[in-house]
Each structure stands twice: as structure tokens, then as C-alpha cells.
Enzyme design. Structure first.
Site, PDB file in Angstrom:
ATOM      1  N   SER A 171       1.944  -3.397  -9.813  1.00  0.00           N
ATOM      2  CA  SER A 171       2.075  -2.856  -8.458  1.00  0.00           C
ATOM      3  C   SER A 171       2.338  -3.939  -7.414  1.00  0.00           C
ATOM      4  CB  SER A 171       0.796  -2.091  -8.085  1.00  0.00           C
ATOM      5  OG  SER A 171       0.525  -1.062  -9.001  1.00  0.00           O
ATOM      6  N   ALA A 173       4.958  -5.345  -6.050  1.00  0.00           N
ATOM      7  CA  ALA A 173       5.920  -5.024  -4.994  1.00  0.00           C
ATOM      8  C   ALA A 173       5.353  -4.002  -4.021  1.00  0.00           C
ATOM      9  CB  ALA A 173       7.223  -4.511  -5.600  1.00  0.00           C
ATOM     10  N   ASP A 174       4.539  -3.073  -4.522  1.00  0.00           N
ATOM     11  CA  ASP A 174       3.899  -2.102  -3.632  1.00  0.00           C
ATOM     12  C   ASP A 174       3.001  -2.803  -2.624  1.00  0.00           C
ATOM     13  OD1 ASP A 174       4.854   0.443  -4.569  1.00  0.00           O
ATOM     14  OD2 ASP A 174       3.632   0.169  -6.365  1.00  0.00           O
ATOM     15  N   TYR A 175       2.182  -3.715  -3.111  1.00  0.00           N
ATOM     16  CA  TYR A 175       1.252  -4.412  -2.220  1.00  0.00           C
ATOM     17  C   TYR A 175       1.996  -5.311  -1.238  1.00  0.00           C
ATOM     18  CZ  TYR A 175      -2.739  -2.692  -4.856  1.00  0.00           C
ATOM     19  OH  TYR A 175      -3.681  -1.860  -5.429  1.00  0.00           O
ATOM     20  N   GLY A 178       3.508  -3.120   1.332  1.00  0.00           N
ATOM     21  CA  GLY A 178       2.493  -2.613   2.254  1.00  0.00           C
ATOM     22  C   GLY A 178       2.154  -3.622   3.331  1.00  0.00           C
TER      23      GLY A 178
END
Length: 401
Positions: A171, A173-175, A178
Site C-alpha cells: 500500500s 503508493a496509497d500512503y 494520502g
């Protein structure tokens, strides 16, 4: 906690996104005082509730309990005309919307930025999608693993002669998105303070990954260099990698010549830093296998604790390659309170990562774990929008909330 307001108190955020990237941006804003209303699909909620390690005693995973911190859950079917109408009412009374639908989806429901800003010209909308709001790939689905591949990170991860590997967290890239998303919101808030109007932020999931690739872009554009996988080390410095101890691994990072001189003395091999040996980065990189081999032979005779302690005493950048168990046992992490515990009525104390960054006068705070589905329906729909109980029952029976 200091007796003062948090920086973003008085702001209202609508989190209509799912999973991690845009919701994380909303969580960060909530940690620093914004009211965050999490809009979820009736009955099933955000898929993040079922992502990761199950908490067993509750229907929600630990990932949800941690990442949906400080939010108020409201159920609402945005695909229905009546649900979309309720969101418009909420948008008219909010400052920020965080979303991560595929481009065009909100527009199809009459909830695009152009429509909502007519109701609220000061509205700021964070839009995170796999490939952004424009470009030939904008309609493709995207997740963090796809962003790692497309953005160039996966190609760099792994041993030189091996396949591209997962860069630690699937995850990542998600963090990263964000965090960049929250930064975009703060910049838009500053512009709104100056100009009086809102705007939208267009962020593709792969873009923070590309932004973090050192000098790959200018090096390729200027010289056609395509960096490959580098295994335990790096092409920019030496020794700068991971080395195995008798009971684990450590990281050593000699990013300049002075640091290598310290390491050479620490190893009892000061001659390695002489001008005719490995005094310069260029010389060390030329014989990186030899230099790394010397360091590995030295490290390989010590425990992880012995190696880290010896390096620290001699001002050589070094750390244990921690597991999560090592993180929980580390006194430095404990003193800085990087993990905090919040009480859950079914689980007892639940440990989650603390707020980052630490502000000296107006720090952020985690007030609550991820909420149960629809826990704030009455507060938001009834209190904020003035909806009576009969209307809410009608909407619930129709599957709209």
C-alpha cells in the site's frame, strides 16, 4: 495534551473515498482538528473494513480501526438521486471533499466539482485516482501495486538478477498519495484564504512514486541511463546497504567520504580510507563488491545489537533492520510515543501508529478508532441537515442510508 485548538478545527471534510489514499488524507486532516464525515455505502461500508488482519471480536479489521481514526460514519448511497441530493446538502456546508472514484463517476451522478462548487464556491475537492483526471489511461482502474509498477518503483526493487519485488508495503503508493493529497488540500486552503474561492486537486496514484525516484528522470533525459535493480546496495554510495549479522540484519549508510573514514577506523582498517585505496565515493563504487565484502565480513562476526552499538559509538550511520516486534521493543520509539493505544469496548487497548508530524504548540491527536458503520447518521443527517426520524427511517428502508 496542551490546552489549545488544533490547527484545522472549524473545517468540515467529507470523505467519500474508499480504501486508503484519499481516506488517509482525510484522516490526517482529522488528526489536526477537522471534522471528518466518512460517507459509506449502506450495509457494506468501505471495503477497508474487511482489508487486512481481522479483529475477530468486531466486524472490522485492524486496518479500518487504525486508518479510519477520528471519523464519523454516515451511510449514503450516492448512486441514487436522493442520496446524491443529500450529499449536495452536505457539500454546501463543508470545506473539503476527498474522493477517489474513477474520473467521470461523480460527474455521472451530478456530483462533479463543477456542479458542487456552484453550491459552495469555497469548496476544495481532493481527487485521487489511478492515473489522474486526464490522459489516455484516465479510465483504467488503479491500485498501489499498479502505481508501483507504472511509476517505476517495482522495477528498482529486488536483487539485480531477480524479478521485481513488492517494495515492502503493498500500500506504499496509497500512503504516499494520502500525504501528498493532504499537502494539496493545505495549499488549496491557503489559496482560498487569500482568494476566497476553492479548487480541486488532481493527483494520480503513481505520481508520488515517480516524484520519489531520486535522479532517474534527469539522468535518463540527459544520458539515457536506465537504472536497474540494485539488490542490497545502491549505485550512488558505498558501503550503503544491508549486512547480515549473526542474528539478523543491519543497515549501514556511508553517504560521503567522511562517514566511510569513520567506518574504516571503527573496523580497525583505517588504511581503507587512504587516497590510494577507497577514500572517495568513486573509488568505492568502482570496487563496491570488495568494499561491501569487507564490511560484511566485519559485521558478520557480531550480533545485531553489537554492530549497531559499535557503529553508534563511532558516529557511523547504522540501524537494525527491524521487524514490527523490534519496533515495539525499541526504547527510542517508546520514548517518542510513535505507537499509541486507544480503548475499544470489545478489544480493549488497540495500538495504532501515532500522529505524524509532531507540532510543538498545536499538535494533532487521535480521539477515536475507526467508527462502526453508520454510527453518526443521526448526528449528521438529523443534527446537521435537520432530517427527522421518520425521514431517516424511510431512507433506511429504501436502502439509501
Amino acid at each position: 495534551m496542551p490546552d489549545h485548538k488544533r490547527p484545522l478545527e472549524g473545517l468540515r471534510v467529507l470523505d467519500i473515498a474508499t480504501f486508503i489514499a484519499a481516506p488517509l488524507a482525510a484522516s490526517i486532516l482529522g488528526e489536526f482538528g477537522a471534522e471528518v464525515i466518512k460517507i459509506e455505502q449502506p450495509r457494506e461500508g468501505d471495503p477497508l473494513r474487511r482489508f487486512g488482519v481481522a479483529s475477530v471480536e468486531t466486524p472490522d479489521t485492524f486496518c479500518w480501526l487504525s486508518e479510519a481514526r477520528n471519523k464519523k460514519s454516515v451511510t449514503l448511497d450516492l448512486r441514487s438521486p436522493e442520496g446524491a441530493g443529500i450529499l449536495r446538502e452536505l457539500a454546501a456546508q463543508s470545506d473539503i471533499i476527498c474522493e477517489n472514484f474513477r474520473p467521470g463517476t461523480l460527474e455521472k451522478w451530478g456530483l462533479g466539482f463543477d456542479e458542487l462548487c456552484k453550491l459552495n464556491p469555497r469548496l476544495i475537492m481532493l481527487r485521487i485516482s489511478g492515473y489522474g483526471q486526464s490522459g489516455p489511461y484516465k479510465d483504467r482502474p488503479g491500485f498501489a501495486r499498479i502505481a508501483h509498477a507504472f511509476g517505476g518503483l517495482a522495477h528498482l526493487t529486488g536483487m539485480a538478477d531477480g524479478p521485481p519485488l513488492t517494495p515492502g508495503s503493498t500500500s506504499l503508493a496509497d500512503y504516499a498519495s494520502g500525504v501528498y493529497g493532504a499537502l494539496g488540500v493545505m495549499l488549496a486552503l491557503r489559496a482560498r484564504e487569500r482568494d476566497g474561492v476553492g479548487q480541486y486537486i488532481d493527483l494520480a496514484l503513481y505520481e508520488p512514486i515517480m516524484r520519489m525516484l531520486d535522479d532517474l528522470v534527469p539522468a535518463y533525459a540527459a544520458r539515457g541511463i536506465v537504472r536497474g535493480r540494485q539488490g542490497l546496495g545502491t549505485s550512488n554510495a558505498c558501503p550503503h546497504g544491508h549486512f547480515q549479522t549473526t542474528d539478523g540484519w543491519i543497515a549501514i549508510a556511508c553517504t560521503n567520504d567522511r562517514m566511510f573514514t569513520r567506518l574504516a577506523k571503527t573496523m580497525g582498517r583505517p588504511e581503507l580510507a587512504l587516497p590510494d585505496r577507497y577514500a572517495t565515493t568513486a573509488a568505492r563504487l568502482r570496487d563496491s563488491a570488495i568494499v561491501d565484502g569487507i564490511v560484511q565480513a566485519w559485521v558478520g562476526e557480531m550480533t545485531t545489537n553489537e554492530a549497531v552499538t559499535t557503529c553508534a559509538e563511532n558516529d557511523v550511520p547504522c540501524a537494525a533492520v527491524n521487524t514490527i516486534a523490534g519496533i515495539f521493543a525499541d526504547p527510542h520509539i517508546a520514548e517518542r510515543q510513535n505507537q499509541i493505544a486507544l480503548h475499544h469496548e470489545s478489544l480493549g487497548d488497540v495500538f495504532i501508529p501515532a500522529v505524524v508530524p509532531k507540532l510543538s504548540r498545536t499538535p494533532g491527536h487521535v480521539d477515536s478508532l475507526g467508527p462502526s458503520l453508520g454510527a453518526s447518521n443521526a448526528e449528521i443527517l438529523g443534527g446537521l441537515l435537520g432530517m427527522d426520524e421518520a425521514k431517516m427511517r424511510q431512507l433506511k428502508n429504501a436502502g439509501i442510508i
